[in-house]
Design a protein around this motif. Structure first.
Motif, PDB file in Angstrom:
ATOM      1  N   SER A 101     -13.251  11.240   8.538  1.00 12.26           N
ATOM      2  CA  SER A 101     -12.965  10.192   7.548  1.00 12.26           C
ATOM      3  C   SER A 101     -11.681   9.473   7.920  1.00 12.26           C
ATOM      4  O   SER A 101     -10.693  10.093   8.325  1.00 12.26           O
ATOM      5  N   PHE A 102     -11.738   8.147   7.777  1.00 15.23           N
ATOM      6  CA  PHE A 102     -10.602   7.303   8.151  1.00 15.23           C
ATOM      7  C   PHE A 102     -10.372   6.261   7.059  1.00 15.23           C
ATOM      8  O   PHE A 102     -11.326   5.664   6.548  1.00 15.23           O
ATOM      9  N   GLY A 103      -9.116   6.039   6.696  1.00 14.34           N
ATOM     10  CA  GLY A 103      -8.835   5.049   5.659  1.00 14.34           C
ATOM     11  C   GLY A 103      -7.433   4.507   5.763  1.00 14.34           C
ATOM     12  O   GLY A 103      -6.587   5.060   6.478  1.00 14.34           O
ATOM     13  N   HIS A 104      -7.183   3.416   5.045  1.00 22.29           N
ATOM     14  CA  HIS A 104      -5.831   2.864   4.988  1.00 22.29           C
ATOM     15  C   HIS A 104      -5.497   2.417   3.575  1.00 22.29           C
ATOM     16  O   HIS A 104      -6.379   2.141   2.758  1.00 22.29           O
ATOM     17  N   SER A 105      -4.212   2.374   3.300  1.00 16.37           N
ATOM     18  CA  SER A 105      -3.710   1.860   2.020  1.00 16.37           C
ATOM     19  C   SER A 105      -2.197   1.747   2.131  1.00 16.37           C
ATOM     20  O   SER A 105      -1.609   2.085   3.162  1.00 16.37           O
ATOM     21  N   SER A 106      -1.572   1.304   1.055  1.00 13.64           N
ATOM     22  CA  SER A 106      -0.111   1.225   1.031  1.00 13.64           C
ATOM     23  C   SER A 106       0.501   2.420   0.302  1.00 13.64           C
ATOM     24  O   SER A 106       1.714   2.481   0.116  1.00 13.64           O
ATOM     25  N   ASN A 107      -0.337   3.371  -0.100  1.00 16.38           N
ATOM     26  CA  ASN A 107       0.110   4.560  -0.826  1.00 16.38           C
ATOM     27  C   ASN A 107      -0.018   5.776   0.084  1.00 16.38           C
ATOM     28  O   ASN A 107      -1.120   6.216   0.405  1.00 16.38           O
ATOM     29  N   ASN A 108       1.097   6.341   0.496  1.00 16.44           N
ATOM     30  CA  ASN A 108       1.072   7.445   1.450  1.00 16.44           C
ATOM     31  C   ASN A 108       0.401   8.704   0.916  1.00 16.44           C
ATOM     32  O   ASN A 108       0.029   9.593   1.685  1.00 16.44           O
ATOM     33  N   LEU A 109       0.230   8.805  -0.405  1.00 16.65           N
ATOM     34  CA  LEU A 109      -0.475   9.947  -0.962  1.00 16.65           C
ATOM     35  C   LEU A 109      -1.932   9.989  -0.501  1.00 16.65           C
ATOM     36  O   LEU A 109      -2.549  11.058  -0.437  1.00 16.65           O
ATOM     37  N   HIS A 110      -2.461   8.820  -0.148  1.00 16.34           N
ATOM     38  CA  HIS A 110      -3.855   8.763   0.279  1.00 16.34           C
ATOM     39  C   HIS A 110      -4.076   9.403   1.652  1.00 16.34           C
ATOM     40  O   HIS A 110      -5.222   9.664   2.036  1.00 16.34           O
ATOM     41  N   LYS A 122       0.003  -4.818   2.121  1.00 18.17           N
ATOM     42  CA  LYS A 122      -0.676  -6.090   1.917  1.00 18.17           C
ATOM     43  C   LYS A 122       0.301  -7.239   2.116  1.00 18.17           C
ATOM     44  O   LYS A 122       1.501  -7.122   1.866  1.00 18.17           O
ATOM     45  N   GLY A 123      -0.244  -8.358   2.555  1.00 18.07           N
ATOM     46  CA  GLY A 123       0.559  -9.566   2.646  1.00 18.07           C
ATOM     47  C   GLY A 123       1.419  -9.680   3.886  1.00 18.07           C
ATOM     48  O   GLY A 123       2.314 -10.518   3.936  1.00 18.07           O
ATOM     49  N   VAL A 124       1.153  -8.850   4.911  1.00 18.10           N
ATOM     50  CA  VAL A 124       1.953  -8.966   6.135  1.00 18.10           C
ATOM     51  C   VAL A 124       1.122  -9.430   7.319  1.00 18.10           C
ATOM     52  O   VAL A 124       1.661  -9.655   8.404  1.00 18.10           O
ATOM     53  N   GLN A 125      -0.193  -9.576   7.143  1.00 17.67           N
ATOM     54  CA  GLN A 125      -1.034 -10.086   8.217  1.00 17.67           C
ATOM     55  C   GLN A 125      -2.334 -10.621   7.624  1.00 17.67           C
ATOM     56  O   GLN A 125      -2.674 -10.328   6.475  1.00 17.67           O
ATOM     57  N   TYR A 126      -3.020 -11.407   8.434  1.00 15.32           N
ATOM     58  CA  TYR A 126      -4.306 -11.974   8.032  1.00 15.32           C
ATOM     59  C   TYR A 126      -5.269 -10.846   7.670  1.00 15.32           C
ATOM     60  O   TYR A 126      -5.319  -9.810   8.332  1.00 15.32           O
ATOM     61  N   ILE A 127      -6.054 -11.054   6.611  1.00 22.38           N
ATOM     62  CA  ILE A 127      -6.866  -9.985   6.041  1.00 22.38           C
ATOM     63  C   ILE A 127      -7.848  -9.390   7.041  1.00 22.38           C
ATOM     64  O   ILE A 127      -8.079  -8.175   7.066  1.00 22.38           O
ATOM     65  N   ALA A 128      -8.457 -10.202   7.898  1.00 20.29           N
ATOM     66  CA  ALA A 128      -9.388  -9.668   8.895  1.00 20.29           C
ATOM     67  C   ALA A 128      -8.670  -8.740   9.872  1.00 20.29           C
ATOM     68  O   ALA A 128      -9.243  -7.739  10.329  1.00 20.29           O
ATOM     69  N   ASN A 129      -7.419  -9.032  10.181  1.00 15.75           N
ATOM     70  CA  ASN A 129      -6.644  -8.153  11.051  1.00 15.75           C
ATOM     71  C   ASN A 129      -6.282  -6.851  10.351  1.00 15.75           C
ATOM     72  O   ASN A 129      -6.173  -5.801  10.995  1.00 15.75           O
ATOM     73  N   SER A 130      -6.099  -6.912   9.038  1.00 14.96           N
ATOM     74  CA  SER A 130      -5.847  -5.683   8.286  1.00 14.96           C
ATOM     75  C   SER A 130      -7.041  -4.744   8.378  1.00 14.96           C
ATOM     76  O   SER A 130      -6.893  -3.532   8.553  1.00 14.96           O
ATOM     77  N   HIS A 131      -8.255  -5.305   8.239  1.00 16.00           N
ATOM     78  CA  HIS A 131      -9.458  -4.481   8.368  1.00 16.00           C
ATOM     79  C   HIS A 131      -9.556  -3.889   9.780  1.00 16.00           C
ATOM     80  O   HIS A 131      -9.834  -2.704   9.954  1.00 16.00           O
ATOM     81  N   LEU A 132      -9.344  -4.737  10.778  1.00 20.30           N
ATOM     82  CA  LEU A 132      -9.470  -4.282  12.162  1.00 20.30           C
ATOM     83  C   LEU A 132      -8.407  -3.252  12.540  1.00 20.30           C
ATOM     84  O   LEU A 132      -8.643  -2.402  13.413  1.00 20.30           O
ATOM     85  N   ALA A 133      -7.266  -3.308  11.874  1.00 22.11           N
ATOM     86  CA  ALA A 133      -6.173  -2.397  12.220  1.00 22.11           C
ATOM     87  C   ALA A 133      -6.603  -0.942  12.105  1.00 22.11           C
ATOM     88  O   ALA A 133      -6.172  -0.091  12.896  1.00 22.11           O
ATOM     89  N   TYR A 274       1.959 -20.256  -1.127  1.00 18.95           N
ATOM     90  CA  TYR A 274       2.615 -19.473  -0.085  1.00 18.95           C
ATOM     91  C   TYR A 274       2.265 -17.992  -0.149  1.00 18.95           C
ATOM     92  O   TYR A 274       2.099 -17.334   0.878  1.00 18.95           O
ATOM     93  N   SER A 275       2.160 -17.441  -1.356  1.00 16.67           N
ATOM     94  CA  SER A 275       1.802 -16.027  -1.468  1.00 16.67           C
ATOM     95  C   SER A 275       0.374 -15.788  -0.980  1.00 16.67           C
ATOM     96  O   SER A 275       0.081 -14.774  -0.334  1.00 16.67           O
ATOM     97  N   THR A 276      -0.528 -16.735  -1.278  1.00 18.59           N
ATOM     98  CA  THR A 276      -1.914 -16.623  -0.811  1.00 18.59           C
ATOM     99  C   THR A 276      -1.979 -16.687   0.708  1.00 18.59           C
ATOM    100  O   THR A 276      -2.737 -15.942   1.352  1.00 18.59           O
ATOM    101  N   MET A 277      -1.189 -17.543   1.299  1.00 21.58           N
ATOM    102  CA  MET A 277      -1.232 -17.755   2.745  1.00 21.58           C
ATOM    103  C   MET A 277      -0.838 -16.512   3.528  1.00 21.58           C
ATOM    104  O   MET A 277      -1.251 -16.346   4.680  1.00 21.58           O
ATOM    105  N   ARG A 278      -0.079 -15.606   2.929  1.00 21.12           N
ATOM    106  CA  ARG A 278       0.363 -14.415   3.658  1.00 21.12           C
ATOM    107  C   ARG A 278      -0.813 -13.576   4.155  1.00 21.12           C
ATOM    108  O   ARG A 278      -0.725 -12.940   5.206  1.00 21.12           O
ATOM    109  N   GLU A 279      -1.913 -13.570   3.411  1.00 23.23           N
ATOM    110  CA  GLU A 279      -3.091 -12.807   3.819  1.00 23.23           C
ATOM    111  C   GLU A 279      -4.259 -13.668   4.280  1.00 23.23           C
ATOM    112  O   GLU A 279      -5.119 -13.197   5.027  1.00 23.23           O
ATOM    113  N   TRP A 280      -4.283 -14.936   3.851  1.00 22.95           N
ATOM    114  CA  TRP A 280      -5.491 -15.728   4.048  1.00 22.95           C
ATOM    115  C   TRP A 280      -5.328 -16.871   5.043  1.00 22.95           C
ATOM    116  O   TRP A 280      -6.292 -17.564   5.352  1.00 22.95           O
TER     117      TRP A 280
END
Length: 317
Positions: A101-110, A122-133, A274-280
């Motif tokens: 099992s593999f997953g990602h999130s911003s909560n280290n408890l996961h 969230k908000g530091v790279q384009y959303i498709a790159n977040s998935h690919l990461a 601007y906030s939307t652009m951070r991911e999109w």
């Protein structure tokens, strides 16, 4: 091999398009696998339409216990979780005791729920790159969103421009059709070698058909009504330049790094783009983002001259 992938709880066309690179890369890594998508929305069937996945399970009404039992019943070899915001899904994957099992999130408890975990904000790279990461980390590879080009056969380059005047989320996302027409005319005059001007029209732009002329400065106009993913990829790969609102089909052009000018609007007087652009917004060498004037906070305060100046400069690069 049997793989499950949980996708984000976002039903919109653009959201699902940004998942496509992950599934193209997943198929490249596991070419013989059966890939099942776990989604809360029927719109995920788009992934079936392009043969990116094998099947879809809609778990919207599943309780936590039902979710764990079903995961165990399916006997998956691997689970990938792209739905970072759901504690319920993270925990269910842990209790299902999947082989890998593999997953990602911003909560280290996961991290305790997975064999391999990626902390991602969230908000530091384009959303498709977040998935690919996640896949890139698990498989030690370097896939990029442009992998979606593998969904079609090679496209012959054409000297065309493509305009995407959609904006299903509301008028605040729509640069006016009059502006698009004026921009197309000026570009056609100053860049006379164009072979066609493509217009991508969704259901909400159907009424544009009677307004857009069949030719603009003797350049043929091609209308594309609700093109499918394959057609969008073909248009993108054959475009010398595209001008677009922030709408679903624009993601295809972004992910393929087509020379692209995107126009962004304010949702209200307090919510900037601007906030939307951070991911999109996907920033690359030939991508450009234009936002409204600060004083007006309206997408139609972006002048035709500003867009055309940038478009013509890009065409000369």
């Amino acid at each position: 091999m049997k793989i499950a992938v949980f996708v984000p709880s976002r039903p919109h066309f653009g959201n699902i398009l940004t998942q496509l690179p992950f599934f193209c890369a997943l198929k490249a890594e596991y070419p013989e696998a059966k890939i099942e998508v776990w989604s809360k929305f029927e719109q995920s069937k788009l992934l079936l339409a392009v043969d990116a996945v094998t099947s879809i399970i809609n778990y919207k009404k599943f309780s936590f216990i039902h979710l764990v039992k079903e995961l165990k019943k399916q006997k998956y070899d691997v689970v990938y979780n792209l739905y970072s915001g759901s504690d319920k899904v993270h925990a269910a994957i842990k209790f299902a005791n999947v082989r890998q099992s593999f997953g990602h999130s911003s909560n280290n408890l996961h991290k305790f729920c997975y064999h391999k975990y990626l902390h991602i904000n969230k908000g530091v790279q384009y959303i498709a790159n977040s998935h690919l990461a996640l896949l890139n980390t698990v498989k030690d590879c370097s896939y990029k969103p442009s992998i979606i080009s593998t969904l079609v056969q090679s496209t012959t380059h054409r000297n065309e421009i493509t305009l995407l005047p959609g904006g299903g989320a509301g008028e605040y996302k729509r640069w006016s059709l009059e502006h698009y027409l004026a921009a197309a005319e000026r570009i056609a005059i100053e860049h006379p070698n164009l072979t066609a001007i493509n217009w991508v029209l969704g259901p909400d732009e159907k009424h544009y058909e009677g307004i857009i002329p069949t030719k603009i400065v003797n350049v043929p106009v091609k209308l594309h009504h609700s093109p499918n993913v394959y057609e969008l990829i073909d248009l993108a790969l054959s475009s010398k330049l595209s001008i677009a609102n922030d709408c679903g089909p624009t993601h295809i052009f972004q992910m393929l790094t087509v020379p692209l000018i995107t126009l962004w609007g304010w949702k209200d007087k307090k919510t900037s783009p601007y906030s939307t652009m951070r991911e999109w917004f996907y920033s690359y060498e030939n991508s450009w983002a234009i936002t409204p004037n600060e004083e007006d906070k309206c997408i139609n305060s972006i002048s035709v001259d500003k867009v055309c100046s940038l478009a013509l400069a890009q065409l000369k690069r």
